[in-house]
Scaffold this motif. Structure first.
Motif, PDB file in Angstrom:
ATOM      1  N   HIS A 173      22.156  34.683  11.530  1.00  0.00           N
ATOM      2  CA  HIS A 173      20.776  34.322  12.228  1.00  0.00           C
ATOM      3  C   HIS A 173      20.771  32.565  12.204  1.00  0.00           C
ATOM      4  CE1 HIS A 173      19.656  38.095  11.892  1.00  0.00           C
ATOM      5  NE2 HIS A 173      18.865  38.021  10.891  1.00  0.00           N
ATOM      6  N   GLU A 174      20.223  31.996  13.280  1.00  0.00           N
ATOM      7  CA  GLU A 174      20.119  30.669  13.089  1.00  0.00           C
ATOM      8  C   GLU A 174      18.763  30.263  13.475  1.00  0.00           C
ATOM      9  OE1 GLU A 174      22.728  29.593  16.458  1.00  0.00           O
ATOM     10  OE2 GLU A 174      24.444  29.198  15.048  1.00  0.00           O
ATOM     11  N   ASN A 175      17.726  31.491  13.894  1.00  0.00           N
ATOM     12  CA  ASN A 175      16.462  31.170  13.593  1.00  0.00           C
ATOM     13  C   ASN A 175      15.677  32.562  13.399  1.00  0.00           C
ATOM     14  OD1 ASN A 175      13.821  31.148  15.367  1.00  0.00           O
ATOM     15  ND2 ASN A 175      14.241  28.994  15.295  1.00  0.00           N
ATOM     16  N   GLU A 176      14.591  32.534  12.552  1.00  0.00           N
ATOM     17  CA  GLU A 176      13.954  33.569  12.146  1.00  0.00           C
ATOM     18  C   GLU A 176      12.466  33.223  12.368  1.00  0.00           C
ATOM     19  OE1 GLU A 176      16.591  35.354   8.296  1.00  0.00           O
ATOM     20  OE2 GLU A 176      14.924  34.058   7.898  1.00  0.00           O
ATOM     21  N   ASN A 177      11.515  34.134  12.788  1.00  0.00           N
ATOM     22  CA  ASN A 177      10.132  34.019  13.005  1.00  0.00           C
ATOM     23  C   ASN A 177       9.276  35.044  12.450  1.00  0.00           C
ATOM     24  OD1 ASN A 177      10.162  31.194  14.580  1.00  0.00           O
ATOM     25  ND2 ASN A 177      11.450  32.412  16.442  1.00  0.00           N
ATOM     26  N   LYS A 178       8.293  34.812  12.056  1.00  0.00           N
ATOM     27  CA  LYS A 178       7.051  35.764  11.592  1.00  0.00           C
ATOM     28  C   LYS A 178       7.657  36.598  10.478  1.00  0.00           C
ATOM     29  CE  LYS A 178       4.511  35.263  15.769  1.00  0.00           C
ATOM     30  NZ  LYS A 178       3.692  35.847  16.785  1.00  0.00           N
ATOM     31  N   LEU A 179       7.641  37.831  10.671  1.00  0.00           N
ATOM     32  CA  LEU A 179       8.081  39.015   9.460  1.00  0.00           C
ATOM     33  C   LEU A 179       9.400  38.441   9.053  1.00  0.00           C
ATOM     34  CD1 LEU A 179       6.325  42.190  10.624  1.00  0.00           C
ATOM     35  CD2 LEU A 179       5.566  40.220   8.985  1.00  0.00           C
ATOM     36  N   PHE A 180      10.486  38.385   9.801  1.00  0.00           N
ATOM     37  CA  PHE A 180      11.870  38.092   9.520  1.00  0.00           C
ATOM     38  C   PHE A 180      11.793  36.604   8.660  1.00  0.00           C
ATOM     39  CE2 PHE A 180      13.150  41.060  12.972  1.00  0.00           C
ATOM     40  CZ  PHE A 180      14.366  41.519  12.221  1.00  0.00           C
ATOM     41  N   LEU A 213       3.447  47.703  10.129  1.00  0.00           N
ATOM     42  CA  LEU A 213       3.917  46.897  11.076  1.00  0.00           C
ATOM     43  C   LEU A 213       5.359  46.381  10.883  1.00  0.00           C
ATOM     44  CD1 LEU A 213       3.435  43.574  11.864  1.00  0.00           C
ATOM     45  CD2 LEU A 213       3.992  45.551  13.434  1.00  0.00           C
ATOM     46  N   ARG A 214       5.593  46.556   9.553  1.00  0.00           N
ATOM     47  CA  ARG A 214       6.984  45.765   9.148  1.00  0.00           C
ATOM     48  C   ARG A 214       7.968  45.676  10.268  1.00  0.00           C
ATOM     49  NH1 ARG A 214       8.052  42.741   6.444  1.00  0.00           N
ATOM     50  NH2 ARG A 214      10.147  41.907   6.115  1.00  0.00           N
ATOM     51  N   MET A 215       7.910  46.416  11.042  1.00  0.00           N
ATOM     52  CA  MET A 215       8.878  46.289  12.157  1.00  0.00           C
ATOM     53  C   MET A 215      10.143  45.783  11.532  1.00  0.00           C
ATOM     54  SD  MET A 215       7.338  46.299  15.324  1.00  0.00           S
ATOM     55  CE  MET A 215       8.027  47.026  16.100  1.00  0.00           C
ATOM     56  N   ARG A 216      10.579  45.670  11.527  1.00  0.00           N
ATOM     57  CA  ARG A 216      12.036  45.216  10.934  1.00  0.00           C
ATOM     58  C   ARG A 216      11.993  44.203  10.067  1.00  0.00           C
ATOM     59  NH1 ARG A 216      14.381  48.442  11.690  1.00  0.00           N
ATOM     60  NH2 ARG A 216      14.592  49.696  12.747  1.00  0.00           N
ATOM     61  N   THR A 217      11.063  43.437  10.043  1.00  0.00           N
ATOM     62  CA  THR A 217      11.170  42.395   9.012  1.00  0.00           C
ATOM     63  C   THR A 217      10.496  42.725   7.757  1.00  0.00           C
ATOM     64  OG1 THR A 217      11.658  40.426  10.150  1.00  0.00           O
ATOM     65  CG2 THR A 217       9.832  40.582   8.888  1.00  0.00           C
ATOM     66  N   ARG A 218       9.482  43.147   7.969  1.00  0.00           N
ATOM     67  CA  ARG A 218       8.449  43.439   6.896  1.00  0.00           C
ATOM     68  C   ARG A 218       8.075  42.294   6.172  1.00  0.00           C
ATOM     69  NH1 ARG A 218      10.370  46.754   8.832  1.00  0.00           N
ATOM     70  NH2 ARG A 218      10.579  48.585   8.472  1.00  0.00           N
ATOM     71  N   ALA A 219       6.978  41.913   6.501  1.00  0.00           N
ATOM     72  CA  ALA A 219       6.336  40.744   5.892  1.00  0.00           C
ATOM     73  C   ALA A 219       5.934  41.172   4.546  1.00  0.00           C
ATOM     74  CB  ALA A 219       5.355  40.314   6.610  1.00  0.00           C
ATOM     75  N   ARG A 220       6.016  42.262   3.879  1.00  0.00           N
ATOM     76  CA  ARG A 220       5.514  42.546   2.816  1.00  0.00           C
ATOM     77  C   ARG A 220       4.575  43.655   3.316  1.00  0.00           C
ATOM     78  NH1 ARG A 220       7.564  40.104   2.178  1.00  0.00           N
ATOM     79  NH2 ARG A 220       7.378  38.133   2.599  1.00  0.00           N
ATOM     80  N   ARG A 221       4.705  44.221   4.108  1.00  0.00           N
ATOM     81  CA  ARG A 221       3.588  45.223   4.676  1.00  0.00           C
ATOM     82  C   ARG A 221       2.321  45.577   3.607  1.00  0.00           C
ATOM     83  NH1 ARG A 221       8.342  46.472   5.540  1.00  0.00           N
ATOM     84  NH2 ARG A 221       8.705  47.674   7.076  1.00  0.00           N
ATOM     85  N   TRP A 222       1.496  45.850   4.290  1.00  0.00           N
ATOM     86  CA  TRP A 222       0.565  46.277   3.283  1.00  0.00           C
ATOM     87  C   TRP A 222      -0.200  47.679   3.500  1.00  0.00           C
ATOM     88  CZ3 TRP A 222      -4.725  47.892   3.681  1.00  0.00           C
ATOM     89  CH2 TRP A 222      -5.232  47.990   2.437  1.00  0.00           C
ATOM     90  N   GLY A 223      -0.250  48.114   4.428  1.00  0.00           N
ATOM     91  CA  GLY A 223      -0.687  49.359   4.612  1.00  0.00           C
ATOM     92  C   GLY A 223      -0.011  49.963   5.807  1.00  0.00           C
ATOM     93  N   LEU A 224       0.660  49.141   6.494  1.00  0.00           N
ATOM     94  CA  LEU A 224       0.969  49.519   7.527  1.00  0.00           C
ATOM     95  C   LEU A 224       2.475  49.628   7.498  1.00  0.00           C
ATOM     96  CD1 LEU A 224      -1.280  47.371   9.568  1.00  0.00           C
ATOM     97  CD2 LEU A 224      -1.344  49.622   8.618  1.00  0.00           C
ATOM     98  N   GLY A 225       3.244  48.845   7.390  1.00  0.00           N
ATOM     99  CA  GLY A 225       4.611  48.991   7.288  1.00  0.00           C
ATOM    100  C   GLY A 225       5.083  48.756   8.792  1.00  0.00           C
ATOM    101  N   ARG A 226       6.249  48.686   8.623  1.00  0.00           N
ATOM    102  CA  ARG A 226       6.855  48.314  10.094  1.00  0.00           C
ATOM    103  C   ARG A 226       6.961  49.688  10.901  1.00  0.00           C
ATOM    104  NH1 ARG A 226      12.716  47.267   8.665  1.00  0.00           N
ATOM    105  NH2 ARG A 226      13.325  49.155   8.692  1.00  0.00           N
TER     106      ARG A 226
END
Length: 506
Positions: A142-149, A455-468
């Motif tokens: 990775h050379e660039n990550e955005n949002k959940l990643f 929602l965490r869709m792949r990155t998982r921002a620390r999902r809270w009830g949604l998850g990816r």
């Protein structure tokens, strides 16, 4: 397979042909599960990756990254590995050639993205105490990550989904499972399993560990189609009657009710088509009305227990029947989860706006889920999966967010649900076209980084009830090809609960 160690921290005898790695994380604090990899030589560097059966990319940040977050491990230093090499920009390049470099870019439906360069190097599954063998594999730097990643604690992601119709090779470039399976000296069969405990668990490649299976439980086998995703075919969903005098309460009565269905460890919650979702909510209300479920009272999408110390013991089990006669129990400790406040248990299933089903972490918990690619079947059995922890320092931030979001969920359940609702999901993952096999929650990122579970869709921002979540497309083989091709032409991406995934025609 014989008994494997409950903890990989201590080397123990295990049968040949099987490799084992500890899993970390959980549904509530992280909203995903992850493992360690040792990459490079002569001094392997440790990196943590989310385990995702809904995508295929194996990648993580490298030193010098222009825009990468602060993760558990240091970025991979490619110049320190004598066995690393950048992949050439030729006919073997999977991605785009930019300035004579073989590059990739993945964009997920909730808006997160990663981009970088392809390289290959030697890699070992698990930490040094796992004592697994090295294989050479293609990986993303990775050379660039955005949002959940960018915000997730784990460094990267390890996709375990099949590239095409056969993970043994041929259908596309090698991915990490193919590389493990090619190592015949250490891996006997094209089988892997995920055993998820409340905290951590175990990933087994080459077989599964029956020593974790609960006494009296037998593996329930059902046909599986490994084509971009791992598809299964549920035939009904119902609440158990509980006794001969109490009839079961049907929620869904045929395969046609579920749409295309995939198994996705990259999605925190379980997503159901609208009719099934609403039928399930109504069934719970019917079963638990007037305090029938241990005196629990409904509060939005949650229940407040009369006795917090006992957990949801008064709630009935859900049972899913799948093709081939498999009967899978989904107990209250799975379809409900305690969050925020002691004694408040919230639903871990969500409404999918598309006619598709994603069986995520909440469905997989406390089971050994066996992906037998060799025989194209899925095995599921109740299990006492081993627990493993990384350390409280890695989840402190999540716990703080969780504490704040716990009350917010109860105060604004409808708003939270709307923010986390999956968008769509068609993609390579799941037959047909999970357009976003893994990402279905575009707004999840906006919910702060905690339980984005769904929602965490792949990155998982620390999902809270949604998850990816991913976004499976409609139907499997035949009609699915048309649907996928149409999505691809429109440039749609595949999501998973937190990470990006591109949609491609089958």
């Amino acid at each position: 397979l014989g008994a494997l160690a409950a903890s990989a921290a201590t080397a123990t005898a295990r049968p040949p042909g099987v490799e084992v790695a500890r899993l970390f994380g959980n549904m509530n604090k992280y909203a995903y599960y992850f493992t360690d990899l040792m990459v490079g030589s002569p001094y392997p560097q440790e990196t943590s990756v989310i385990v995702d059966t809904g995508s295929r990319l194996l990648g993580f940040p490298c030193s010098g990254c222009d825009h990468c977050g602060h993760h558990i491990d240091a970025p991979f230093n490619l110049t320190s590995s004598k066995s690393a090499r950048w992949l050439p920009c030729d006919s073997s390049c999977v991605g785009e050639c930019v300035n004579d470099q073989c590059t990739y870019r993945e964009t997920y439906s909730e808006g997160s993205s990663i981009s970088g360069r392809w390289f290959d190097d030697v890699v070992t599954l698990g930490d040094p105490d796992s004592h697994n063998a090295q294989v050479r594999a293609r990986m993303g730097c990775h050379e660039n990550e955005n949002k959940l990643f960018y915000t997730q604690r784990a460094n990267g992601i390890m996709g375990l989904a099949p590239w095409g119709t056969d993970v043994s090779g041929g259908g596309g470039p090698a991915f990490i499972l193919q590389d493990f399976f090619k190592d015949k000296a250490h891996v006997n069969s094209r089988v892997f399993s995920l055993c998820l405990a409340s905290w951590g668990g175990e990933l087994t490649v080459g077989g599964y560990d029956p020593s974790y299976h609960l006494p009296g439980s037998t593996v329930q086998w059902t046909p599986m189609t490994a084509m971009h995703y791992y598809f299964v075919y549920p035939e009904s969903l119902e609440f158990e009657g509980g006794s001969p005098s109490v009839l079961a309460l049907k929620v869904a009565a045929s395969n046609a009710d579920f749409g295309a269905t995939i198994i996705d460890s990259g999605t925190t919650f379980t997503y159901l088509p609208s009719p099934v979702y609403h039928a399930l909510v109504n069934a719970i209300n019917t079963k638990c009305g007037s305090g029938a479920c241990g005196g629990a009272t409904r509060e939005g999408s949650c229940f407040r227990l009369r006795d917090p110390t006992r957990g949801p013991v008064g709630f009935p089990n859900l049972v899913m029947h799948l093709r081939g006669g498999a009967r899978i129990e989904w107990p209250a400790h799975g379809y409900l989860h305690e969050r925020g406040q002691a004694g408040v248990w919230c639903e871990t299933f969500m409404e999918n706006n598309l006619f598709q089903t994603v069986l995520g972490i909440s469905w997989m918990l406390h089971k050994d889920v066996i992906f037998d690619i060799e025989k194209q079947r899925l095995g599921v059995v109740r299990a006492n999966c081993p627990e493993h922890h990384k350390g409280s320092d890695y989840i402190l931030q999540d716990e703080i967010v969780n504490a704040r979001l716990g009350d917010a969920l109860l105060r604004s359940a409808d708003e939270a649900r709307a923010m986390l609702a999956p968008t769509s999901f068609i993609g390579r993952h799941v037959g047909g076209c999970l357009v976003v096999a893994a990402g279905v929650m575009a707004s999840i990122a906006s919910i702060s980084g905690w339980f984005l579970g769904a929602l965490r869709m792949r990155t998982r921002a620390r999902r809270w009830g949604l998850g990816r979540e991913r976004r499976p497309s409609a139907l499997l083989p035949t009609d699915a090809e048309t649907a996928c091709a149409a999505e691809a032409e429109e440039g749609n991406d595949i999501l998973w609960t937190g990470h990006p995934f591109h949609v491609e025609p089958l």
